[in-house]
Design an enzyme around this catalytic site. Structure first.
Site, PDB file in Angstrom:
ATOM      1  N   ASP A 215      -7.848  -5.314  -0.037  1.00 33.94           N
ATOM      2  CA  ASP A 215      -8.304  -6.084  -1.199  1.00 33.94           C
ATOM      3  C   ASP A 215      -7.980  -7.569  -1.121  1.00 33.94           C
ATOM      4  OD1 ASP A 215      -9.533  -4.017  -2.512  1.00 33.94           O
ATOM      5  OD2 ASP A 215      -7.681  -3.327  -3.437  1.00 33.94           O
TER       6      ASP A 215
ATOM      7  N   HIS B 225       0.854  -1.194   0.000  1.00 34.20           N
ATOM      8  CA  HIS B 225       0.000   0.000   0.000  1.00 34.20           C
ATOM      9  C   HIS B 225       0.882   1.232   0.000  1.00 34.20           C
ATOM     10  CE1 HIS B 225      -3.197   2.775   1.231  1.00 34.20           C
ATOM     11  NE2 HIS B 225      -4.038   1.833   0.800  1.00 34.20           N
TER      12      HIS B 225
HETATM   13  N1  CMC Z   1       3.867  -7.644  -4.675  1.00 37.88           N
HETATM   14  C1  CMC Z   1       5.183  -7.731  -4.805  1.00 37.88           C
HETATM   15  N2  CMC Z   1       6.039  -6.710  -4.567  1.00 37.88           N
HETATM   16  C2  CMC Z   1       5.502  -5.554  -4.182  1.00 37.88           C
HETATM   17  C3  CMC Z   1       4.124  -5.384  -4.015  1.00 37.88           C
HETATM   18  C4  CMC Z   1       3.289  -6.494  -4.279  1.00 37.88           C
HETATM   19  N3  CMC Z   1       1.963  -6.404  -4.160  1.00 37.88           N
HETATM   20  N4  CMC Z   1       3.864  -4.120  -3.624  1.00 37.88           N
HETATM   21  C5  CMC Z   1       5.045  -3.512  -3.554  1.00 37.88           C
HETATM   22  N5  CMC Z   1       6.051  -4.367  -3.879  1.00 37.88           N
HETATM   23  C6  CMC Z   1       7.487  -4.083  -3.894  1.00 37.88           C
HETATM   24  C7  CMC Z   1       7.902  -3.365  -5.167  1.00 37.88           C
HETATM   25  O1  CMC Z   1       8.274  -4.275  -6.164  1.00 37.88           O
HETATM   26  C8  CMC Z   1       9.062  -2.523  -4.670  1.00 37.88           C
HETATM   27  O2  CMC Z   1      10.191  -3.362  -4.579  1.00 37.88           O
HETATM   28  P1  CMC Z   1      11.673  -2.781  -4.855  1.00 37.88           P
HETATM   29  O3  CMC Z   1      11.888  -1.756  -3.779  1.00 37.88           O
HETATM   30  O4  CMC Z   1      12.541  -3.976  -4.733  1.00 37.88           O
HETATM   31  O5  CMC Z   1      11.627  -2.184  -6.223  1.00 37.88           O
HETATM   32  C9  CMC Z   1       8.653  -2.142  -3.261  1.00 37.88           C
HETATM   33  O6  CMC Z   1       7.753  -3.164  -2.829  1.00 37.88           O
HETATM   34  C10 CMC Z   1       7.959  -0.794  -3.147  1.00 37.88           C
HETATM   35  O7  CMC Z   1       6.934  -0.748  -4.151  1.00 37.88           O
HETATM   36  P2  CMC Z   1       6.296   0.595  -4.732  1.00 37.88           P
HETATM   37  O8  CMC Z   1       5.638   0.280  -6.029  1.00 37.88           O
HETATM   38  O9  CMC Z   1       7.296   1.699  -4.735  1.00 37.88           O
HETATM   39  O10 CMC Z   1       5.269   0.947  -3.625  1.00 37.88           O
HETATM   40  P3  CMC Z   1       3.986   1.832  -3.821  1.00 37.88           P
HETATM   41  O11 CMC Z   1       3.784   2.499  -2.556  1.00 37.88           O
HETATM   42  O12 CMC Z   1       4.037   2.673  -5.032  1.00 37.88           O
HETATM   43  O13 CMC Z   1       2.910   0.669  -4.114  1.00 37.88           O
HETATM   44  C11 CMC Z   1       0.867  -0.353  -4.513  1.00 37.88           C
HETATM   45  C12 CMC Z   1       1.650   0.632  -3.642  1.00 37.88           C
HETATM   46  C13 CMC Z   1      -0.503  -0.561  -3.849  1.00 37.88           C
HETATM   47  C14 CMC Z   1       0.664   0.237  -5.922  1.00 37.88           C
HETATM   48  C15 CMC Z   1       1.623  -1.696  -4.585  1.00 37.88           C
HETATM   49  O14 CMC Z   1       1.878  -2.204  -3.313  1.00 37.88           O
HETATM   50  C16 CMC Z   1       0.897  -2.722  -5.460  1.00 37.88           C
HETATM   51  O15 CMC Z   1       1.041  -2.694  -6.680  1.00 37.88           O
HETATM   52  N6  CMC Z   1       0.116  -3.653  -4.818  1.00 37.88           N
HETATM   53  C17 CMC Z   1      -0.671  -4.601  -5.551  1.00 37.88           C
HETATM   54  C18 CMC Z   1      -1.992  -3.980  -5.974  1.00 37.88           C
HETATM   55  C19 CMC Z   1      -2.958  -3.808  -4.827  1.00 37.88           C
HETATM   56  O16 CMC Z   1      -3.139  -4.697  -4.018  1.00 37.88           O
HETATM   57  N7  CMC Z   1      -3.615  -2.643  -4.786  1.00 37.88           N
HETATM   58  C20 CMC Z   1      -4.614  -2.311  -3.785  1.00 37.88           C
HETATM   59  C21 CMC Z   1      -4.164  -1.237  -2.869  1.00 37.88           C
HETATM   60  S1  CMC Z   1      -5.253  -1.016  -1.462  1.00 37.88           S
HETATM   61  C22 CMC Z   1      -6.652  -0.219  -2.116  1.00 37.88           C
HETATM   62  C23 CMC Z   1      -7.013   1.062  -1.425  1.00 37.88           C
HETATM   63  O17 CMC Z   1      -6.637   1.335  -0.284  1.00 37.88           O
HETATM   64  O18 CMC Z   1      -7.726   1.865  -2.067  1.00 37.88           O
END
Ligand code: CMC
Length: 378
Positions: free
Chosen positions: A315, A261
């Site tokens: 989710d 998240h």
């Molecule tokens: N699976 C695997 N690796 C992950 C995931 C995941 N779900 N989420 C983050 N990471 C890793 C990512 O690869 C990165 O690794 P590295 O530092 O080695 O490159 C690190 O964690 C940080 O990721 P980020 O993309 O910079 O983090 P973010 O804050 O931009 O991501 C997110 C937030 C929700 C987009 C992401 O966690 C994600 O894509 N999750 C899966 C989709 C999901 O479940 N979305 C629902 C969110 S909750 C809904 C709501 O509250 O409205």
């Protein structure tokens, strides 16, 4: 020229004050208007949470009864809007149908152009009442079934399930639906709420602003991850296959849906609550396969990525719970929008108390002073 700092995605930019929700992402804590989400899920109801968000205080018994009555009385939607929904192409995305239906409702509201706080609260009640019906009708129409008019006696969550399936739900199903609505009602300023505020900041109207919220929620980076999480659990099938599946997916650099998240770097408190009710539902149905698979996926993910602050988000368990309630996955995002209408409208009302047009800047990187060449000479 002074140095320009670009805040891509408005990340960490604070654009307003709010009394609606507080998130501590490091500790995994969420409050609505000062109340811990755990207490609201346990003791409250969706209608009471709507009142809390719109008025920033809990209602008296009389006020709550009055709100419930008002929501029931406003739940029907004009037949012209139902007709419009029916005429949507068969392959239309459910969120497109919802966006169109809410947009079409605007001109039917006698107070559409009145942006006073009182009128906007009255419109929020009407809108909240009608989005439940719209969401259930999306399902009925898509399945080729006759629509079921809203009940005159059921509360919001039970009424939604009644309009979906044509029979009054059992107590546990109603409670779970009610909790799901509470958990999705509000979450500070995600993309959809920001879109709604951008629209209302021009002094447009509350229907247009909610339409903007629905439009932004449609995208897979916002709504929609629970559908994918459920697909994954169904693909894994059993707890024995979970570890291998997750390790392979991570080795292929895939994102595991329902984890991680932007704000929570700890266990999402909403996921913890959903998990509890998922367990209760499994107990009632005596069907544990999906629960055990999910628990194993969670265990593997936390052992591999917990140190990076990656834990289950809302989710991860919600899709599995909805699936057990018999709700098809294409309806998950409209259900999110149905619940979040309360948060969107509350933010709209709050923002208008001290409105400022939302108008950021962009840093121009193109050319200047080019000589205009007539089209014949290009
Ligand atoms: N699976 C695997 N690796 C992950 C995931 C995941 N779900 N989420 C983050 N990471 C890793 C990512 O690869 C990165 O690794 P590295 O530092 O080695 O490159 C690190 O964690 C940080 O990721 P980020 O993309 O910079 O983090 P973010 O804050 O931009 O991501 C997110 C937030 C929700 C987009 C992401 O966690 C994600 O894509 N999750 C899966 C989709 C999901 O479940 N979305 C629902 C969110 S909750 C809904 C709501 O509250 O409205």
């Amino acid at each position: 020229m002074s140095e320009v700092v670009i805040h891509k995605g408005l990340e960490n930019i604070v654009i307003t004050e709010t009394k609606l929700s507080y998130i501590d992402g490091e500790k995994g804590i969420l409050y609505y208007a000062g109340y811990p989400i755990e207490d609201l899920a346990k003791y409250s109801s969706f209608e009471e949470v709507c009142f809390l968000l719109w008025h920033n205080r809990l209602p008296s018994r009389k006020e709550l009864d009055e709100l419930k009555r008002s929501i029931r009385e406003n739940a029907e939607i004009p037949w012209e809007v139902v007709d419009l929904m029916r005429k949507a192409p068969k392959k239309a995305h459910p969120m497109d149908i919802m966006r169109t239906a809410v947009s079409a409702l605007g001109p039917y509201d006698p107070e559409l152009e009145d942006n006073s706080r009182e009128a906007n609260i009255r419109k929020s009640i009407r809108l909240q009442a009608k989005v439940g019906t719209i969401t259930a009708y999306i399902y009925r129409i898509k399945e080729g079934l006759a629509v079921i008019p809203p009940s005159k006696k059921l509360d919001y969550a039970a009424n939604f399930l009644y309009m979906m399936f044509g029979k009054e739900p059992d107590e546990l199903s109603s409670k779970i639906m009610d909790v799901a609505l509470i958990l999705h009602a509000e979450h500070e300023l995600p993309a959809s709420t920001t879109a709604a505020l951008t629209t209302i900041s021009t002094l447009s109207d509350i229907y247009s602003a909610v339409v903007s919220g629905i439009a932004a929620l449609k995208g897979p980076l916002h709504g929609g991850a629970n559908e994918k999480a459920l697909e994954m659990l169904k693909e894994i099938k059993s707890p024995e296959r979970a570890e291998e599946y997750i390790k392979k997916a991570l080795a292929e650099k895939k994102r595991i849906m329902g984890f991680g998240h932007r704000v929570y770097k700890a266990y999402d408190p909403r996921a913890r609550i959903f998990k509890e009710y998922f367990k209760k539902l499994c107990e009632q149905r005596n069907d544990w396969t999906m629960y055990r698979t999910a628990e194993k996926v969670e265990e593997v993910m936390i052992s591999l990525l917990g140190h990076k602050g990656i834990f289950p988000n809302i989710d991860f368990y919600s899709g599995a719970v909805y699936d057990m309630l018999g709700i098809p996955s294409y309806l998950f995002t409209p259900m999110f929008a149905m619940a979040r209408t309360s948060g969107w409208t509350a933010h709209i009302i709050e923002y208008l108390q001290d409105n400022r047009l939302i108008r950021p800047r962009a840093h121009y990187t193109g050319q200047l002073d080019l000589k205009y060449i007539p089209i014949e000479q290009r």
